[in-house]
Motif scaffolding. Structure first.
Motif, PDB file in Angstrom:
ATOM      1  N   CYS A 283       0.813  -1.219   0.000  1.00 27.21           N
ATOM      2  CA  CYS A 283       0.000   0.000   0.000  1.00 27.21           C
ATOM      3  C   CYS A 283       0.856   1.283   0.000  1.00 27.21           C
ATOM      4  CB  CYS A 283      -0.946   0.013   1.194  1.00 27.21           C
ATOM      5  SG  CYS A 283      -1.949  -1.460   1.373  1.00 27.21           S
ATOM      6  N   ARG A 284       1.928   1.292  -0.766  1.00 27.56           N
ATOM      7  CA  ARG A 284       2.778   2.484  -0.834  1.00 27.56           C
ATOM      8  C   ARG A 284       2.229   3.494  -1.839  1.00 27.56           C
ATOM      9  NH1 ARG A 284       6.824  -1.793  -0.728  1.00 27.56           N
ATOM     10  NH2 ARG A 284       7.882  -1.803   1.303  1.00 27.56           N
ATOM     11  N   GLY A 285       1.482   2.997  -2.791  1.00 23.70           N
ATOM     12  CA  GLY A 285       0.876   3.868  -3.777  1.00 23.70           C
ATOM     13  C   GLY A 285       1.755   4.092  -4.987  1.00 23.70           C
TER      14      GLY A 285
ATOM     15  N   CYS B 276      -5.495  -2.329   1.409  1.00 23.33           N
ATOM     16  CA  CYS B 276      -5.143  -0.923   1.285  1.00 23.33           C
ATOM     17  C   CYS B 276      -6.356   0.000   1.330  1.00 23.33           C
ATOM     18  CB  CYS B 276      -4.388  -0.694  -0.030  1.00 23.33           C
ATOM     19  SG  CYS B 276      -2.847  -1.639  -0.175  1.00 23.33           S
TER      20      CYS B 276
ATOM     21  N   GLY C 196      -8.920   2.675   2.375  1.00 19.69           N
ATOM     22  CA  GLY C 196      -8.759   3.823   3.252  1.00 19.69           C
ATOM     23  C   GLY C 196      -7.439   4.541   3.080  1.00 19.69           C
ATOM     24  N   ARG C 197      -6.556   4.021   2.235  1.00 16.59           N
ATOM     25  CA  ARG C 197      -5.239   4.637   2.050  1.00 16.59           C
ATOM     26  C   ARG C 197      -5.059   5.204   0.640  1.00 16.59           C
ATOM     27  NH1 ARG C 197      -1.001   0.310   4.814  1.00 16.59           N
ATOM     28  NH2 ARG C 197      -2.247  -0.180   6.677  1.00 16.59           N
ATOM     29  N   VAL C 198      -6.005   4.992  -0.199  1.00 16.32           N
ATOM     30  CA  VAL C 198      -5.884   5.413  -1.586  1.00 16.32           C
ATOM     31  C   VAL C 198      -6.517   6.783  -1.749  1.00 16.32           C
ATOM     32  CG1 VAL C 198      -6.487   4.855  -3.973  1.00 16.32           C
ATOM     33  CG2 VAL C 198      -5.938   3.022  -2.349  1.00 16.32           C
TER      34      VAL C 198
ATOM     35  N   ASP D 170     -12.742   5.418  -1.030  1.00 18.63           N
ATOM     36  CA  ASP D 170     -11.678   5.067  -1.986  1.00 18.63           C
ATOM     37  C   ASP D 170     -11.745   3.608  -2.409  1.00 18.63           C
ATOM     38  OD1 ASP D 170     -10.980   3.935   0.406  1.00 18.63           O
ATOM     39  OD2 ASP D 170      -8.853   4.468   0.300  1.00 18.63           O
TER      40      ASP D 170
END
Length: 589
Positions: A381-383, A448, A450-452, A469
């Motif tokens: 989940c680093r994007g 991942c 909630g992190r995007v 997201d």
């Protein structure tokens, strides 16, 4: 002595038709006397001296009284019959006969009395003076007696005939009364029936008047019902989605479902994916599988999955090169089998989707693209990662590419990422057409959420509170441990025992806490219902009472061991309003 009498006074009917016999006499010594019952004395004397004549006289009087009674009753009965029948029935013959009989009886009685008086004078006591009685004296007593008896006999015969006639008339009158009563009853019944017919006729007239209005109302109701049925059928068809036909389309989604052991449920995880595509996509799903039958062991899998718009094709077991280390990760063997989608040249375009995923909105726009797209490999989940994840790939089938991918896999010393490393390297280094990567908001891992970065922002380009997201393609749900283990997809699978989680002595269903856990379950259970794919494990998993509360709402299926349905806690604290100790962790069962 003078005697005054009338016929039948001797019967003792006091003063019924005149006076009783009255006698006076004078004895030798000059004394006089009278006897109000002189006639009785005479009658008794006659009985002693002239018994036959006495009996005849008494019989005549009895007949005369009976006849008189009948004569008086006959007109009343006749009038009653005439009144009931409403006929003017005259009976002159009967009345005349009765009058004639009465006259003859009176004459016979007078003659008999004359004979009695004559006999009384001849046998009177010597010291008394014979009473003087005003009577008609017959010339010959014997002839008179015989004539009287004959007359009495004739009167009796006539009385019997009259009685017979009167009995017949009475019977006829009774019959007439009965007939009249029956006729009256029939008339009343006819009147009641006529009244009923009149009511029915009134109801019929009202129904005839109401029929056109009722027909219009029914027509309107039928039209409204037809509209509702059409809407319901359209909604159901829309909800249920397309059904696979016999012709393969040129474009489709494709996935793989391997059945390592016959009867296992691993291949059934693709049912939720198929159901989701029925809802959000216009394209079918092609399932590559080595399974032959549905869980019932009788239904062919191709036929059973047709209601879910699934086309079943055979799964080829490709030989995995040594450069793919399946010993390190056994699942890489089946991941390598993905390469065979390039050999499905009957299709123009295929979108590969892993069966351990969930589609939340349409991805049909991919079929309009002119080259390959794929999910980013962003497990941590680093994007915006730059490597390919083969969980979602838009492919263009080609026999040349299928051969080239296998040859390229054999030349590499070691493929750390197995199939997805091979695909990325082949199209980058051999075809020189690299695979383009999708945004994390279109395709990403469930871990991942909630992190995007979300497209849903306010006017000041600030984030909207909440989870906004969720990608269109969610790869794996994640789970206990956070690694690539048996729990990394705990909520996108039908194995209930993997969802149970224990903490501080309390039991929870972890997928109750996942935003997409209930959604995947609903899709899976709908697919099971449409396809008829059932088993004890599936029946338990799809029992709402069991999944949400740990209490079965349906009887336990045959073969269930009772351990798969466990009572779970709905609130998340040690007690309502009391949070759990944050320093004490939990474990899976």
């Amino acid at each position: 002595m003078s005697v005054a009498m009338t016929p039948c006074a001797a019967l003792g009917a006091p003063y019924s038709r005149g006076t009783l016999v009255y006698e006076e006499w004078t004895s030798e010594d000059g004394q006089t006397g009278s006897n109000d019952n002189g006639f009785l004395h005479t009658a008794m004397h006659a009985v002693r001296k002239h018994s036959r004549l006495a009996f005849a006289f008494v019989g005549i009087c009895i007949v005369l009284v009976f006849w008189s009674a009948l004569h008086e009753a006959a007109p009343a009965r006749t009038l009653e019959a005439n009144r009931v029948l409403r006929e003017d029935v005259q009976r002159p013959a009967t009345a005349q006969t009765a009058d004639r009989l009465v006259t003859r009886l009176e004459s016979a009685v007078l003659e008999a009395l004359n004979v009695f008086n004559e006999s009384s004078v001849q046998n009177a006591p010597p010291n008394t003076t014979a009473p003087t009685t005003t009577m008609v004296q017959p010339s010959h007593a014997g002839d008179a007696e015989s004539a009287t008896l004959a007359a009495a006999a004739e009167v009796i015969v006539d009385a019997e005939d009259g009685a017979t006639l009167l009995a017949a008339e009475r019977a006829r009158a009774d019959h007439a009364i009965a007939v009249a009563a029956a006729a009256t009853a029939a008339l009343e019944e006819a009147r009641a029936r006529l009244s009923e017919i009149s009511r029915d006729l009134g109801s019929l007239r009202e129904a005839v008047r109401e029929a056109p209005r009722q027909a219009l109302r029914e027509k309107a109701a039928m039209e409204q019902q037809a509209l509702r049925d059409h809407a319901a059928a359209s909604a159901f068809r829309s909800m249920r989605g397309r059904v696979a036909d016999d012709l393969l389309p040129r474009r489709a989604f494709v996935t793989l479902a391997h059945e390592p052991v016959r009867g296992s449920l691993l291949h059934l995880a693709a049912l939720a994916l198929a159901r989701a595509l029925q809802k959000v996509s216009a394209y079918p799903l092609v399932l590559l599988t080595d399974a032959e039958y549905m869980p019932d062991g009788r239904t062919r899998i191709a036929e059973g999955l047709r209601p879910l718009n699934i086309h079943v094709l055979p799964l080829a077991a490709l030989n995995v090169p040594a450069s793919v280390d399946v010993a390190q990760n056994p699942t890489w063997k089946y991941a390598y089998w993905k390469l065979q989608i390039w050999n499905l040249t009957q299709f123009e375009k295929l979108v590969w989707v892993d069966s351990d995923s969930l589609i939340t909105r349409s991805l049909d726009w991919l079929f309009e693209e002119d080259w390959m797209w794929a999910q980013r490999d962003d497990w941590f989940c680093r994007g915006s990662q730059s490597h390919v994840c083969s969980g979602l790939v838009l492919a263009f089938p080609s026999a040349a590419d299928f051969q080239g991918l296998q040859q390229h896999a054999a030349t590499g010393p070691y493929w750390e990422k197995a199939d997805q490393g091979i695909i990325e390297s082949y199209f980058l280094n051999v075809r020189h057409r690299p695979v383009r990567l999708l945004l994390d908001s279109d395709a990403g891992f469930g871990r991942c959420l909630g992190r995007v970065p979300s497209v849903y922002l306010d006017r000041q380009h600030g984030a909207i509170p909440g989870i906004w997201d969720v990608p269109a393609f969610v790869h794996k749900s994640s789970g206990y441990g956070g690694t690539n283990n048996a729990y990394n997809n705990v909520c996108f699978s039908p194995f209930l025992e993997l969802q149970y989680y224990s903490r501080q002595g309390l039991l929870f269903n972890a997928c109750h806490l996942h935003p997409l856990g209930p959604m995947w379950r609903e899709l899976f259970c709908e697919a099971v219902a449409f396809a008829g794919a059932t088993s004890p494990e599936i029946a338990t998993f799809c029992d709402d009472g069991c999944w949400y509360r740990g209490e079965r709402s349906l009887p336990a299926p045959i073969g269930d061991d009772g351990r798969s349905c466990r009572r779970v806690q709905s609130f998340t604290g040690a007690h309502p309003g009391v949070p759990l100790d944050p320093w004490i962790g939990g474990t899976v069962l």
